[in-house]
Structure formats: structure tokens, C-alpha cells
Design a protein around this motif. Structure first.
Motif, PDB file in Angstrom:
ATOM      1  N   TYR A   9      15.109 -16.305 -40.878  1.00 53.96           N
ATOM      2  CA  TYR A   9      14.054 -17.215 -40.445  1.00 53.96           C
ATOM      3  C   TYR A   9      14.220 -18.585 -41.082  1.00 53.96           C
ATOM      4  O   TYR A   9      14.017 -19.611 -40.437  1.00 53.96           O
ATOM      5  CB  TYR A   9      12.672 -16.653 -40.785  1.00 53.96           C
ATOM      6  CG  TYR A   9      12.276 -15.412 -40.019  1.00 53.96           C
ATOM      7  CD1 TYR A   9      12.930 -15.027 -38.851  1.00 53.96           C
ATOM      8  CD2 TYR A   9      11.239 -14.611 -40.464  1.00 53.96           C
ATOM      9  CE1 TYR A   9      12.557 -13.892 -38.166  1.00 53.96           C
ATOM     10  CE2 TYR A   9      10.845 -13.468 -39.769  1.00 53.96           C
ATOM     11  CZ  TYR A   9      11.515 -13.120 -38.617  1.00 53.96           C
ATOM     12  OH  TYR A   9      11.139 -12.006 -37.925  1.00 53.96           O
ATOM     13  N   GLY A  10      14.568 -18.598 -42.349  1.00 50.05           N
ATOM     14  CA  GLY A  10      14.762 -19.870 -43.048  1.00 50.05           C
ATOM     15  C   GLY A  10      15.891 -20.684 -42.448  1.00 50.05           C
ATOM     16  O   GLY A  10      15.755 -21.893 -42.236  1.00 50.05           O
ATOM     17  N   LEU A  36       9.495 -21.195 -32.641  1.00 54.07           N
ATOM     18  CA  LEU A  36      10.541 -20.199 -32.851  1.00 54.07           C
ATOM     19  C   LEU A  36      10.033 -18.764 -32.816  1.00 54.07           C
ATOM     20  O   LEU A  36      10.827 -17.831 -32.848  1.00 54.07           O
ATOM     21  CB  LEU A  36      11.244 -20.460 -34.188  1.00 54.07           C
ATOM     22  CG  LEU A  36      11.937 -21.818 -34.318  1.00 54.07           C
ATOM     23  CD1 LEU A  36      12.593 -21.941 -35.684  1.00 54.07           C
ATOM     24  CD2 LEU A  36      12.954 -22.037 -33.211  1.00 54.07           C
ATOM     25  N   GLY A  37       8.712 -18.592 -32.758  1.00 56.08           N
ATOM     26  CA  GLY A  37       8.156 -17.237 -32.738  1.00 56.08           C
ATOM     27  C   GLY A  37       8.359 -16.510 -34.062  1.00 56.08           C
ATOM     28  O   GLY A  37       8.619 -15.312 -34.094  1.00 56.08           O
ATOM     29  N   ILE A  38       8.251 -17.258 -35.152  1.00 48.29           N
ATOM     30  CA  ILE A  38       8.445 -16.715 -36.495  1.00 48.29           C
ATOM     31  C   ILE A  38       7.090 -16.664 -37.197  1.00 48.29           C
ATOM     32  O   ILE A  38       6.280 -17.579 -37.068  1.00 48.29           O
ATOM     33  CB  ILE A  38       9.424 -17.596 -37.303  1.00 48.29           C
ATOM     34  CG1 ILE A  38      10.809 -17.597 -36.654  1.00 48.29           C
ATOM     35  CG2 ILE A  38       9.499 -17.139 -38.747  1.00 48.29           C
ATOM     36  CD1 ILE A  38      11.773 -18.567 -37.302  1.00 48.29           C
ATOM     37  N   SER A  39       6.895 -15.627 -37.974  1.00 45.56           N
ATOM     38  CA  SER A  39       5.661 -15.465 -38.730  1.00 45.56           C
ATOM     39  C   SER A  39       5.400 -16.665 -39.640  1.00 45.56           C
ATOM     40  O   SER A  39       6.270 -17.095 -40.397  1.00 45.56           O
ATOM     41  CB  SER A  39       5.759 -14.199 -39.584  1.00 45.56           C
ATOM     42  OG  SER A  39       4.798 -14.206 -40.612  1.00 45.56           O
ATOM     43  N   LYS A  40       4.186 -17.182 -39.571  1.00 42.88           N
ATOM     44  CA  LYS A  40       3.776 -18.309 -40.417  1.00 42.88           C
ATOM     45  C   LYS A  40       3.856 -17.931 -41.889  1.00 42.88           C
ATOM     46  O   LYS A  40       4.250 -18.731 -42.738  1.00 42.88           O
ATOM     47  CB  LYS A  40       2.357 -18.735 -40.032  1.00 42.88           C
ATOM     48  CG  LYS A  40       1.808 -19.884 -40.829  1.00 42.88           C
ATOM     49  CD  LYS A  40       0.380 -20.197 -40.376  1.00 42.88           C
ATOM     50  CE  LYS A  40      -0.269 -21.154 -41.319  1.00 42.88           C
ATOM     51  NZ  LYS A  40      -1.206 -20.530 -42.232  1.00 42.88           N
ATOM     52  N   VAL A  41       3.507 -16.701 -42.219  1.00 48.59           N
ATOM     53  CA  VAL A  41       3.540 -16.234 -43.605  1.00 48.59           C
ATOM     54  C   VAL A  41       4.963 -16.257 -44.147  1.00 48.59           C
ATOM     55  O   VAL A  41       5.216 -16.727 -45.258  1.00 48.59           O
ATOM     56  CB  VAL A  41       2.935 -14.813 -43.718  1.00 48.59           C
ATOM     57  CG1 VAL A  41       3.098 -14.254 -45.119  1.00 48.59           C
ATOM     58  CG2 VAL A  41       1.480 -14.833 -43.308  1.00 48.59           C
ATOM     59  N   TYR A  42       5.927 -15.764 -43.365  1.00 46.92           N
ATOM     60  CA  TYR A  42       7.330 -15.810 -43.774  1.00 46.92           C
ATOM     61  C   TYR A  42       7.769 -17.257 -43.995  1.00 46.92           C
ATOM     62  O   TYR A  42       8.458 -17.569 -44.954  1.00 46.92           O
ATOM     63  CB  TYR A  42       8.247 -15.188 -42.708  1.00 46.92           C
ATOM     64  CG  TYR A  42       8.609 -13.754 -42.950  1.00 46.92           C
ATOM     65  CD1 TYR A  42       9.354 -13.378 -44.061  1.00 46.92           C
ATOM     66  CD2 TYR A  42       8.236 -12.770 -42.048  1.00 46.92           C
ATOM     67  CE1 TYR A  42       9.704 -12.058 -44.268  1.00 46.92           C
ATOM     68  CE2 TYR A  42       8.576 -11.441 -42.255  1.00 46.92           C
ATOM     69  CZ  TYR A  42       9.320 -11.095 -43.358  1.00 46.92           C
ATOM     70  OH  TYR A  42       9.658  -9.794 -43.564  1.00 46.92           O
ATOM     71  N   LEU A  43       7.388 -18.126 -43.074  1.00 46.42           N
ATOM     72  CA  LEU A  43       7.804 -19.523 -43.182  1.00 46.42           C
ATOM     73  C   LEU A  43       7.209 -20.195 -44.417  1.00 46.42           C
ATOM     74  O   LEU A  43       7.891 -20.999 -45.064  1.00 46.42           O
ATOM     75  CB  LEU A  43       7.436 -20.294 -41.917  1.00 46.42           C
ATOM     76  CG  LEU A  43       8.300 -19.994 -40.704  1.00 46.42           C
ATOM     77  CD1 LEU A  43       7.780 -20.745 -39.480  1.00 46.42           C
ATOM     78  CD2 LEU A  43       9.753 -20.338 -40.957  1.00 46.42           C
ATOM     79  N   GLU A  44       5.967 -19.898 -44.746  1.00 51.34           N
ATOM     80  CA  GLU A  44       5.361 -20.492 -45.936  1.00 51.34           C
ATOM     81  C   GLU A  44       6.130 -20.098 -47.189  1.00 51.34           C
ATOM     82  O   GLU A  44       6.424 -20.935 -48.050  1.00 51.34           O
ATOM     83  CB  GLU A  44       3.894 -20.079 -46.056  1.00 51.34           C
ATOM     84  CG  GLU A  44       3.012 -20.763 -45.030  1.00 51.34           C
ATOM     85  CD  GLU A  44       1.604 -20.195 -44.969  1.00 51.34           C
ATOM     86  OE1 GLU A  44       1.374 -19.067 -45.493  1.00 51.34           O
ATOM     87  OE2 GLU A  44       0.733 -20.868 -44.397  1.00 51.34           O
ATOM     88  N   GLN A  45       6.475 -18.826 -47.301  1.00 47.82           N
ATOM     89  CA  GLN A  45       7.255 -18.348 -48.442  1.00 47.82           C
ATOM     90  C   GLN A  45       8.638 -18.990 -48.463  1.00 47.82           C
ATOM     91  O   GLN A  45       9.123 -19.421 -49.508  1.00 47.82           O
ATOM     92  CB  GLN A  45       7.398 -16.820 -48.390  1.00 47.82           C
ATOM     93  CG  GLN A  45       6.102 -16.072 -48.520  1.00 47.82           C
ATOM     94  CD  GLN A  45       6.265 -14.594 -48.220  1.00 47.82           C
ATOM     95  OE1 GLN A  45       7.357 -14.103 -47.955  1.00 47.82           O
ATOM     96  NE2 GLN A  45       5.162 -13.871 -48.250  1.00 47.82           N
ATOM     97  N   ASP A  79      23.799 -23.617 -48.755  1.00 45.71           N
ATOM     98  CA  ASP A  79      22.650 -24.233 -49.431  1.00 45.71           C
ATOM     99  C   ASP A  79      21.355 -23.505 -49.059  1.00 45.71           C
ATOM    100  O   ASP A  79      20.540 -23.173 -49.919  1.00 45.71           O
ATOM    101  CB  ASP A  79      22.508 -25.710 -49.056  1.00 45.71           C
ATOM    102  CG  ASP A  79      23.655 -26.576 -49.524  1.00 45.71           C
ATOM    103  OD1 ASP A  79      24.277 -26.248 -50.555  1.00 45.71           O
ATOM    104  OD2 ASP A  79      23.921 -27.591 -48.844  1.00 45.71           O
ATOM    105  N   VAL A  80      21.186 -23.283 -47.779  1.00 47.14           N
ATOM    106  CA  VAL A  80      19.952 -22.661 -47.281  1.00 47.14           C
ATOM    107  C   VAL A  80      19.851 -21.213 -47.744  1.00 47.14           C
ATOM    108  O   VAL A  80      18.846 -20.796 -48.319  1.00 47.14           O
ATOM    109  CB  VAL A  80      19.875 -22.754 -45.741  1.00 47.14           C
ATOM    110  CG1 VAL A  80      18.645 -22.011 -45.215  1.00 47.14           C
ATOM    111  CG2 VAL A  80      19.871 -24.204 -45.283  1.00 47.14           C
ATOM    112  N   LEU A  81      20.911 -20.441 -47.496  1.00 52.66           N
ATOM    113  CA  LEU A  81      20.849 -19.020 -47.822  1.00 52.66           C
ATOM    114  C   LEU A  81      20.806 -18.768 -49.329  1.00 52.66           C
ATOM    115  O   LEU A  81      20.143 -17.838 -49.772  1.00 52.66           O
ATOM    116  CB  LEU A  81      22.017 -18.278 -47.173  1.00 52.66           C
ATOM    117  CG  LEU A  81      21.932 -18.187 -45.650  1.00 52.66           C
ATOM    118  CD1 LEU A  81      23.180 -17.548 -45.077  1.00 52.66           C
ATOM    119  CD2 LEU A  81      20.684 -17.440 -45.210  1.00 52.66           C
TER     120      LEU A  81
END
Length: 148
Positions: A9-10, A36-45, A79-81
Motif C-alpha cells: 500500500y505504501g 486507490l481503494g486502500i484502507s485509510k488506517v493502513y495509509l495513516e500508519q 527507500d519506500v520499502l
């Protein structure tokens, strides 16, 4: 290789932000979540980790959101992962080191360390810019051609 949902997701969110980078606007987590249809909670973390790694900047408030801290060409998949998947790039734990140090050394030196270096080298060669270009190749043509 298995990347966690948070890592996938990141990376997807960062690619989306790289696609929007030309607009120089801050993007909210809610917007990314909806697009993107990704959980807001996952994205916040995830964005908390990305911000800590210096990959994104943020502004609070009504006009707030996140923005890439560097140009897409300067941010790699590594960098991201590595900001999100902390355990992915850690040294492999010993397996049989006490009872069979020769087998342990063989596994570490001939398998695990070269594998880790290969993954790291590959991910460092892939920028967000490259991923945006690859995504563009796979976009469906939504324009219509009319013949009269």
C-alpha cells in the motif's frame, strides 16, 4: 518474496503521489484511500513511517495533506520499502549456529547475504519515476474514437 500489505500500500500510494507531483499540491490520505481503494488506517500508519524516513512532508489543516519530499526520480523503491518493511532488510537470524557453525556460515555467506544484496541492489535501481512510467504503459485508453 512476500511484501506486507502495508509495504504494498505504501509503495502504491507513493507511486500515486509521484503521478500527481507535477501539480505541486498536498494530497490527503482520504483522497489517496478513495482513489486507490486502500484502507485509510493502513495509509495513516504508512505515512507516519514515510514521513519519519523523510520521503514525504506534510501540512496540517484544511488545505493540508502530504507531498513527496524529493522528486520522483530521487526516491527509489528501496527507500519506500525500507522505511515501511523494517524487517525485510535485517540480517537473517542464525538457524543452526550453535550446533553446526559450518552450515550456518554456508547459509549466511552463500545464500542469505547474496540474496539480500541482490534485492537491495534491484530495488535501488527502480525509482518512483520508473514506476510511474510503467503504470502509464498499463493505463487503459478511455478516450473514444468516433467515425462518421
Amino acid at each position: 518474496m512476500k511484501i506486507s500489505a502495508k509495504g504494498r500500500y505504501g509503495l502504491a500510494a507513493m507511486i500515486y503521489m509521484a503521478e500527481q507531483a507535477k501539480q505541486d499540491a498536498y494530497i490527503t490520505i482520504i483522497h489517496i484511500s478513495e482513489q486507490l481503494g486502500i484502507s485509510k488506517v493502513y495509509l495513516e500508519q504508512t505515512f507516519s513511517l514515510l514521513k519519519r524516513a523523510g520521503l514525504v512532508t506534510s501540512i496540517k489543516g484544511a488545505q493540508g495533506g502530504y507531498q513527496l519530499a524529493r522528486m520522483p526520480m530521487q526516491i527509489t523503491a528501496f527507500d519506500v520499502l525500507s522505511a515501511i518493511e523494517i524487517s525485510l532488510f535485517e540480517k537473517t537470524d542464525e538457524t543452526v549456529g550453535k550446533n553446526s557453525p559450518d552450515i550456518e556460515a554456508a547459509m549466511q555467506l552463500s545464500a542469505f547475504e547474496p540474496l539480500g544484496r541482490a534485492v537491495e541492489t534491484t530495488l535501488k535501481q527502480i525509482s518512483l519515476y520508473d514506476l510511474v512510467n510503467e503504470a502509464e504503459k498499463h493505463k487503459k485508453d478511455t478516450s473514444y474514437m468516433f467515425y462518421i
